[in-house]
Design an enzyme around this catalytic site. Structure first.
Site, short mmCIF file in Angstrom:
data_model
loop_
_atom_site.label_atom_id
_atom_site.label_comp_id
_atom_site.label_asym_id
_atom_site.label_seq_id
_atom_site.Cartn_x
_atom_site.Cartn_y
_atom_site.Cartn_z
CG HIS A 160 -2.01 -0.93 1.28
ND1 HIS A 160 -2.32 -1.71 2.38
CD2 HIS A 160 -2.93 -1.23 0.33
CE1 HIS A 160 -3.38 -2.45 2.11
NE2 HIS A 160 -3.77 -2.19 0.86
CB CYS A 247 -3.55 -1.53 8.55
SG CYS A 247 -2.15 -1.44 7.49
N1 GLY Z 1 -3.01 -8.88 4.81
C1 GLY Z 1 -3.36 -7.54 4.53
C2 GLY Z 1 -3.82 -7.38 3.15
O1 GLY Z 1 -3.32 -8.10 2.29
O2 GLY Z 1 -4.66 -6.60 2.84
#
Ligand code: GLY
Length: 254
Positions: A160, A247
């Site tokens: 991300h 997150c």
């Molecule tokens: N394990 C976090 C994701 O892949 O979104």
């Protein structure tokens, strides 16, 4: 009031999505202990927690950030890039609907909240394996009336955008330039991660304090040297699931 939406670690986290990491055993009890400490840290920084019910059948559901993009004016409910994660948004939309008008990303758009970093009135969106141009365009259309500029930023080597950059102070990003082109962030002050700590850019600014993952001592020292206050938390078990300190919460003012 500052609200933080969180959700407990799924007992199924061992089946989480992985993109850039090899699967390693996750100690569920330890992951929960780390998550509890993270929530206490949020509370101590003035957040009022809204804890969503734990989801045994949604392995990645602790990572609530990916389910929405929350701004003062609107909350955009995402359409996560991983199909297994799409049901996670239902509970998140229910919770956010109490505080914001909701807009939903529609197919073929896909986007994870972890790919969106807002700096002042600019929303930077990582073009990743999870987030595509269709979704970027929908976000652009949604935010234009509120005066936001949306800039798409290609990513390489990480999941991300918020793995590659972290907002650590107003108009200040912590950055790993190997994973994102720094020229995208014109006019933004930047602090580089230590070259020995590529995973060190993920940081969560709450008020004037950065919640920061333990174990990145060299980069943490760079933040301290820059006058930035940090609170370290252990998130090693959650990191094995390719998640970080940003997150695990959705933070906004009411
Ligand atoms: N394990 C976090 C994701 O892949 O979104």
């Amino acid at each position: 009031m500052r609200v933080a939406i969180t959700r407990g670690v799924s007992p199924g986290i061992a089946r989480c999505e992985l993109t850039h990491l090899e699967r390693a055993p996750i100690d569920l009890e330890r992951a929960c202990t780390q998550h509890d400490a993270y929530e206490r840290c949020l509370t101590s920084l003035g957040c009022d927690l809204r804890v969503l019910p734990t989801e045994p059948d949604l392995p990645d559901s602790v990572f609530v950030e990916d389910g929405a993009i929350v701004l003062d004016e609107v909350a955009i409910i995402t359409r996560p890039g991983a199909r297994s994660r799409r049901p996670e948004t239902i509970g998140i939309a229910d919770a956010l609907g109490l505080y914001r008008r909701l807009v939903h990303i529609a197919a073929p758009g896909t986007i994870d909240g972890g790919d969106v970093q807002v700096v002042d009135r600019t929303a930077y969106i990582g073009l990743s394996e999870r987030t595509n141009e269709h979704a970027v365009e929908q976000v652009r259309t949604t935010l234009a009336p509120f005066g936001y500029t949306v800039i798409a930023v290609p990513l390489t080597g990480c999941l991300h955008l918020k793995t590659a950059i972290g907002l650590v102070a107003p108009n200040t990003l912590l950055i790993n330039r190997n994973w994102v082109d720094a020229s995208a962030f014109q006019g933004v002050r930047m602090i580089d991660v230590d070259p020995a700590e590529p995973w060190a850019a993920c940081a969560l600014l709450v008020g004037d304090t950065v919640i920061y993952p333990a174990g990145f001592d060299r980069t943490c020292a760079r933040l301290t040297d820059a006058g930035i206050r940090t609170r370290e938390v252990e998130v090693g078990e959650l990191a094995k699931a390719e998640g970080g300190v940003t997150c695990c919460s959705l933070i906004f003012n009411t």
